[in-house]
Scaffold this motif. Sequence first.
Motif, PDB file in Angstrom:
ATOM      1  N   PHE A  91       0.517   9.572  10.384  1.00 42.52           N
ATOM      2  CA  PHE A  91       1.085  10.180   9.296  1.00 42.52           C
ATOM      3  C   PHE A  91       2.298  11.031   9.500  1.00 42.52           C
ATOM      4  O   PHE A  91       3.347  10.649   9.055  1.00 42.52           O
ATOM      5  N   TRP A  92       2.114  11.786  10.472  1.00 40.83           N
ATOM      6  CA  TRP A  92       3.319  12.700  10.863  1.00 40.83           C
ATOM      7  C   TRP A  92       4.342  11.678  11.633  1.00 40.83           C
ATOM      8  O   TRP A  92       5.226  12.218  11.571  1.00 40.83           O
ATOM      9  N   VAL A  93       3.934  10.614  12.294  1.00 44.72           N
ATOM     10  CA  VAL A  93       5.017   9.808  13.021  1.00 44.72           C
ATOM     11  C   VAL A  93       5.744   9.208  11.857  1.00 44.72           C
ATOM     12  O   VAL A  93       7.321   9.248  12.051  1.00 44.72           O
ATOM     13  N   CYS A  94       5.080   8.688  10.800  1.00 39.48           N
ATOM     14  CA  CYS A  94       6.025   8.010   9.723  1.00 39.48           C
ATOM     15  C   CYS A  94       6.878   9.057   9.037  1.00 39.48           C
ATOM     16  O   CYS A  94       8.046   8.643   8.871  1.00 39.48           O
ATOM     17  N   GLY A  96      11.844   4.381   3.389  1.00 41.79           N
ATOM     18  CA  GLY A  96      10.598   3.227   3.704  1.00 41.79           C
ATOM     19  C   GLY A  96       9.811   3.802   4.302  1.00 41.79           C
ATOM     20  O   GLY A  96       8.619   3.906   3.946  1.00 41.79           O
ATOM     21  N   TRP A  97       9.935   4.640   5.540  1.00 45.39           N
ATOM     22  CA  TRP A  97       8.826   5.169   6.130  1.00 45.39           C
ATOM     23  C   TRP A  97       8.107   6.317   5.416  1.00 45.39           C
ATOM     24  O   TRP A  97       7.107   6.416   5.664  1.00 45.39           O
ATOM     25  N   LEU A  98       9.105   7.108   4.947  1.00 44.71           N
ATOM     26  CA  LEU A  98       8.344   8.091   3.868  1.00 44.71           C
ATOM     27  C   LEU A  98       7.587   7.411   2.974  1.00 44.71           C
ATOM     28  O   LEU A  98       6.316   8.130   2.603  1.00 44.71           O
ATOM     29  N   THR A  99       7.700   6.413   2.330  1.00 44.39           N
ATOM     30  CA  THR A  99       6.722   5.843   1.242  1.00 44.39           C
ATOM     31  C   THR A  99       5.480   5.350   1.970  1.00 44.39           C
ATOM     32  O   THR A  99       4.625   5.469   1.388  1.00 44.39           O
ATOM     33  N   TYR A 100       5.769   4.517   2.908  1.00 36.82           N
ATOM     34  CA  TYR A 100       4.782   4.307   3.845  1.00 36.82           C
ATOM     35  C   TYR A 100       3.802   5.172   4.282  1.00 36.82           C
ATOM     36  O   TYR A 100       2.618   5.162   4.158  1.00 36.82           O
ATOM     37  N   ALA A 101       4.352   6.373   4.725  1.00 43.86           N
ATOM     38  CA  ALA A 101       3.420   7.550   5.038  1.00 43.86           C
ATOM     39  C   ALA A 101       2.374   7.960   4.056  1.00 43.86           C
ATOM     40  O   ALA A 101       1.525   8.346   3.979  1.00 43.86           O
ATOM     41  N   TRP A 102       2.836   7.954   2.685  1.00 45.46           N
ATOM     42  CA  TRP A 102       2.291   8.199   1.658  1.00 45.46           C
ATOM     43  C   TRP A 102       1.410   7.315   1.039  1.00 45.46           C
ATOM     44  O   TRP A 102       0.579   7.618  -0.074  1.00 45.46           O
ATOM     45  N   MET A 103       1.445   6.258   1.328  1.00 42.93           N
ATOM     46  CA  MET A 103       0.630   5.008   0.921  1.00 42.93           C
ATOM     47  C   MET A 103      -0.722   5.228   1.280  1.00 42.93           C
ATOM     48  O   MET A 103      -0.989   5.617   2.531  1.00 42.93           O
ATOM     49  N   PRO A 104      -1.811   5.103   0.220  1.00 44.92           N
ATOM     50  CA  PRO A 104      -3.122   5.452   0.555  1.00 44.92           C
ATOM     51  C   PRO A 104      -3.857   4.906   1.865  1.00 44.92           C
ATOM     52  O   PRO A 104      -4.526   5.238   2.471  1.00 44.92           O
ATOM     53  N   ALA A 105      -3.223   3.529   1.797  1.00 47.67           N
ATOM     54  CA  ALA A 105      -4.110   2.648   3.049  1.00 47.67           C
ATOM     55  C   ALA A 105      -3.424   2.806   4.402  1.00 47.67           C
ATOM     56  O   ALA A 105      -3.894   2.733   5.243  1.00 47.67           O
ATOM     57  N   SER A 106      -2.321   3.768   4.548  1.00 44.91           N
ATOM     58  CA  SER A 106      -1.776   4.008   5.704  1.00 44.91           C
ATOM     59  C   SER A 106      -2.211   5.444   6.094  1.00 44.91           C
ATOM     60  O   SER A 106      -1.785   5.810   7.231  1.00 44.91           O
ATOM     61  N   ARG A 107      -2.975   6.188   5.424  1.00 43.46           N
ATOM     62  CA  ARG A 107      -3.191   7.592   5.865  1.00 43.46           C
ATOM     63  C   ARG A 107      -4.271   7.658   7.091  1.00 43.46           C
ATOM     64  O   ARG A 107      -5.261   7.527   6.638  1.00 43.46           O
TER      65      ARG A 107
END
Length: 187
Positions: A20-23, A174-185
């Motif tokens: 999460f923190w890297v995204c 895009g990276w911030l959105t990806y970070a907050w997607m439930p599947a990527s946490r």
Amino acid sequence: MTTYGHSSPMGMTRLPTPPFWVCILLGIVMIGAGFLVLGDLAFFTVISTIFIGWMAIVAGGFEVIHAFWTKGWGGFLWQVLLGILYLAFGIVLVTQPLTSALILTYVLGLVLILSGVVRILLGISHWQEAGWVMLLSGVFGILAGVVILTGFPATGLWVLGFLLGIDLIMHGIGWLTYAWMPASRTV
């Protein structure tokens, strides 16, 4: 009995998901870089032109080396000529970045108009399959090309930097959105 879970942190590509923190960090850095680029469009237009030139030089060098390495493939002369063309193009871009930025901007305007026309034709021919989206994309492509060409040569000093800045900001979002997607946490 063995049970296999399908909810691994690796996703469908089997590549590990970044934490999460890297995204978040990537998103913030890219957005910051985008605003930095937008702060001095002419400077970053020249930097972009020089970067494209160096990439063309590297690609041309590899093309020539590849031609000599794989002589048995046929088309040796064409590979060498293509490599030399890439090298010459790259050298011109690196040694004459202002003039090259103007030329690249002009070509970009022409390509946007041409691709817009193609997308409009595709949109019309595929109207039943949501072709209106492609048609709309084509209209915006043509409008962007016309804006670039009607403002030429002044647009040559800012268009490439502007596009780079917007691309960096969108990539960061895009990276911030990806970070907050439930599947990527994964923390």
